[in-house]
Scaffold this motif. Sequence first.
Motif, PDB file in Angstrom:
ATOM      1  N   SER A  61      22.694  -4.222 -63.313  1.00 45.39           N
ATOM      2  CA  SER A  61      21.842  -5.267 -62.746  1.00 45.39           C
ATOM      3  C   SER A  61      22.386  -6.642 -63.124  1.00 45.39           C
ATOM      4  CB  SER A  61      20.396  -5.131 -63.230  1.00 45.39           C
ATOM      5  OG  SER A  61      20.297  -5.435 -64.614  1.00 45.39           O
ATOM      6  N   PHE A  62      22.204  -7.582 -62.208  1.00 46.23           N
ATOM      7  CA  PHE A  62      22.576  -8.978 -62.425  1.00 46.23           C
ATOM      8  C   PHE A  62      21.313  -9.815 -62.242  1.00 46.23           C
ATOM      9  CE2 PHE A  62      26.332  -6.798 -60.952  1.00 46.23           C
ATOM     10  CZ  PHE A  62      27.369  -7.325 -61.700  1.00 46.23           C
ATOM     11  N   ASP A  87      12.515  -6.450 -58.306  1.00 42.61           N
ATOM     12  CA  ASP A  87      11.884  -6.931 -59.544  1.00 42.61           C
ATOM     13  C   ASP A  87      11.392  -8.384 -59.411  1.00 42.61           C
ATOM     14  OD1 ASP A  87      12.698  -4.446 -60.506  1.00 42.61           O
ATOM     15  OD2 ASP A  87      14.526  -5.272 -61.389  1.00 42.61           O
ATOM     16  N   GLY A  88      10.393  -8.686 -60.225  1.00 43.99           N
ATOM     17  CA  GLY A  88       9.774  -9.989 -60.169  1.00 43.99           C
ATOM     18  C   GLY A  88       8.713 -10.055 -59.086  1.00 43.99           C
ATOM     19  N   ARG A  89       7.991 -11.145 -59.069  1.00 43.28           N
ATOM     20  CA  ARG A  89       6.860 -11.304 -58.145  1.00 43.28           C
ATOM     21  C   ARG A  89       7.287 -11.167 -56.689  1.00 43.28           C
ATOM     22  NH1 ARG A  89       3.435 -16.566 -59.204  1.00 43.28           N
ATOM     23  NH2 ARG A  89       3.208 -15.393 -61.167  1.00 43.28           N
ATOM     24  N   HIS A  90       8.466 -11.651 -56.361  1.00 45.08           N
ATOM     25  CA  HIS A  90       8.929 -11.622 -54.976  1.00 45.08           C
ATOM     26  C   HIS A  90      10.012 -10.567 -54.737  1.00 45.08           C
ATOM     27  CE1 HIS A  90       6.554 -15.188 -54.217  1.00 45.08           C
ATOM     28  NE2 HIS A  90       7.139 -15.800 -55.236  1.00 45.08           N
ATOM     29  N   GLY A  91      10.236  -9.705 -55.697  1.00 48.04           N
ATOM     30  CA  GLY A  91      11.192  -8.616 -55.531  1.00 48.04           C
ATOM     31  C   GLY A  91      12.636  -9.054 -55.392  1.00 48.04           C
ATOM     32  N   ASN A 124      16.404  -9.423 -59.710  1.00 48.77           N
ATOM     33  CA  ASN A 124      17.564  -8.656 -60.124  1.00 48.77           C
ATOM     34  C   ASN A 124      18.349  -8.210 -58.907  1.00 48.77           C
ATOM     35  OD1 ASN A 124      17.745  -8.508 -62.949  1.00 48.77           O
ATOM     36  ND2 ASN A 124      16.118  -6.980 -63.065  1.00 48.77           N
ATOM     37  N   ARG A 125      19.655  -8.325 -58.988  1.00 48.33           N
ATOM     38  CA  ARG A 125      20.552  -7.775 -57.970  1.00 48.33           C
ATOM     39  C   ARG A 125      21.178  -6.528 -58.569  1.00 48.33           C
ATOM     40  NH1 ARG A 125      20.743  -7.680 -52.610  1.00 48.33           N
ATOM     41  NH2 ARG A 125      22.830  -8.000 -51.711  1.00 48.33           N
ATOM     42  N   TYR A 126      20.923  -5.388 -57.966  1.00 48.82           N
ATOM     43  CA  TYR A 126      21.405  -4.099 -58.460  1.00 48.82           C
ATOM     44  C   TYR A 126      22.645  -3.666 -57.699  1.00 48.82           C
ATOM     45  CZ  TYR A 126      16.989  -3.202 -60.930  1.00 48.82           C
ATOM     46  OH  TYR A 126      15.913  -3.264 -61.780  1.00 48.82           O
ATOM     47  N   VAL A 127      23.575  -3.053 -58.421  1.00 40.93           N
ATOM     48  CA  VAL A 127      24.753  -2.441 -57.815  1.00 40.93           C
ATOM     49  C   VAL A 127      24.897  -1.043 -58.411  1.00 40.93           C
ATOM     50  CG1 VAL A 127      27.220  -2.580 -57.391  1.00 40.93           C
ATOM     51  CG2 VAL A 127      25.876  -4.685 -57.594  1.00 40.93           C
TER      52      VAL A 127
END
Length: 297
Positions: free
Chosen positions: A204-205, A281-285, A288-291
Motif C-alpha cells: 500500500s502507498f 480506505d478513509g472516509r472517501h475510499g 491508500n493506493r494498493y498494488v
Amino acid sequence: PMSYDSDTLRRLNALTTDFYAQKAASFSATRQAPWDGWDRALAAVAAADPDLLGRPLRLLDLGCGNLRFERFLAERSAGPLSVIALDNCGPLVAAGTPHAGEDSRADAGAGDGKGTTSRGAQTARPAETAQHVPAPAPVTLEFRSLDIADALIDDDLERHLPLGTCDMAAAFGFMHHLASPAQRRALLDGLAKAVRPGGFLLVSFWQFLRDGRIAAKAAAVTDRGRETHGLPAFAPGDYLLGWQHAEDVYRFCHHATDGEIDGLVAGFSLPCREIIRFSADGRHGNLNRYVVLQRLL
C-alpha cells in the motif's frame, strides 16, 4: 533537492523511530480494525490462486507494526499461517498481542498505520459468538527486530529475508516512511525475492494529500519540524506529521503519486505481473493506493 544524503536519511528515519517508540500504545489503540482494502487485495490473490487460502500459508510482513494484518489473514485462512514479521518497534508489536475474547475490530485507522497476533507461537482465539464464527487459523509467528529503513540505506535488507520461500509478502502502512526512491525500490525488490515463483506481493502507498485536512496539517507541521531539527528543504511529496496534541513528535511521510508507483512496479529485478491496482480506505475510499503483484519466475 530530489534526494537526500545518507546522514539526512538516517535523521529522518530516527524521527520516525522515536515517534513509534514514544507513541506505540496510543497509536496501536487507534489501529485495530482491518483496512477495507485488505479484503479486495486478498480477493485478487484468491482469484489468481484459488487454492492458496486453503493450504498452509507462509507470509513475510515488512513493517508489521501491531500485527493486525496477521489477525485479518488468520480469520480468512483455512490452513495454518506461518509468519516472519519485521519491525524495529518492539512495544508496537507487543501492543498488538490480542487477549482471549477481545474484539479485533474495535477501531479503525485510515491508511497511515504501521502494519494484530501473538509474539508467541499461536494467536489467542476470540470467543466464538452465538453464530459459531469459525476460530482463526493457528499462527506461528517469528518476529525479527530490524530497522528496515536503515537496512535499506546500508543495502543490507536481503540477508534478513526468507528468500524464495513465502507465499505472500506484504508491506502495508510502511512504504511512506521511506525517504528515497532507492529505498522504496529496494523494498519492493526484497518482497519479490522473498516469495516463491507464483507468490504474491501486497503493498500500500499512503496518498494522504487527498485529504485536505491532513494536507493542511502536514504543511504546517513540516515547517515547524524542519526548523526544530535543522533539516534541509524537502523533496516533492515529503512531509513531517505529528500525533494528536503531542509536542515535538514527528514521523516522516511521503505521498506517492500514481506516476511514482508506475515507475516502482516497472523496475523489478525479478519478473512480476501486476494483478490489480486500486484505491481504498478513509472516509472517501481513496487514502491508500494498493498494488498486488505476482512473481512469475
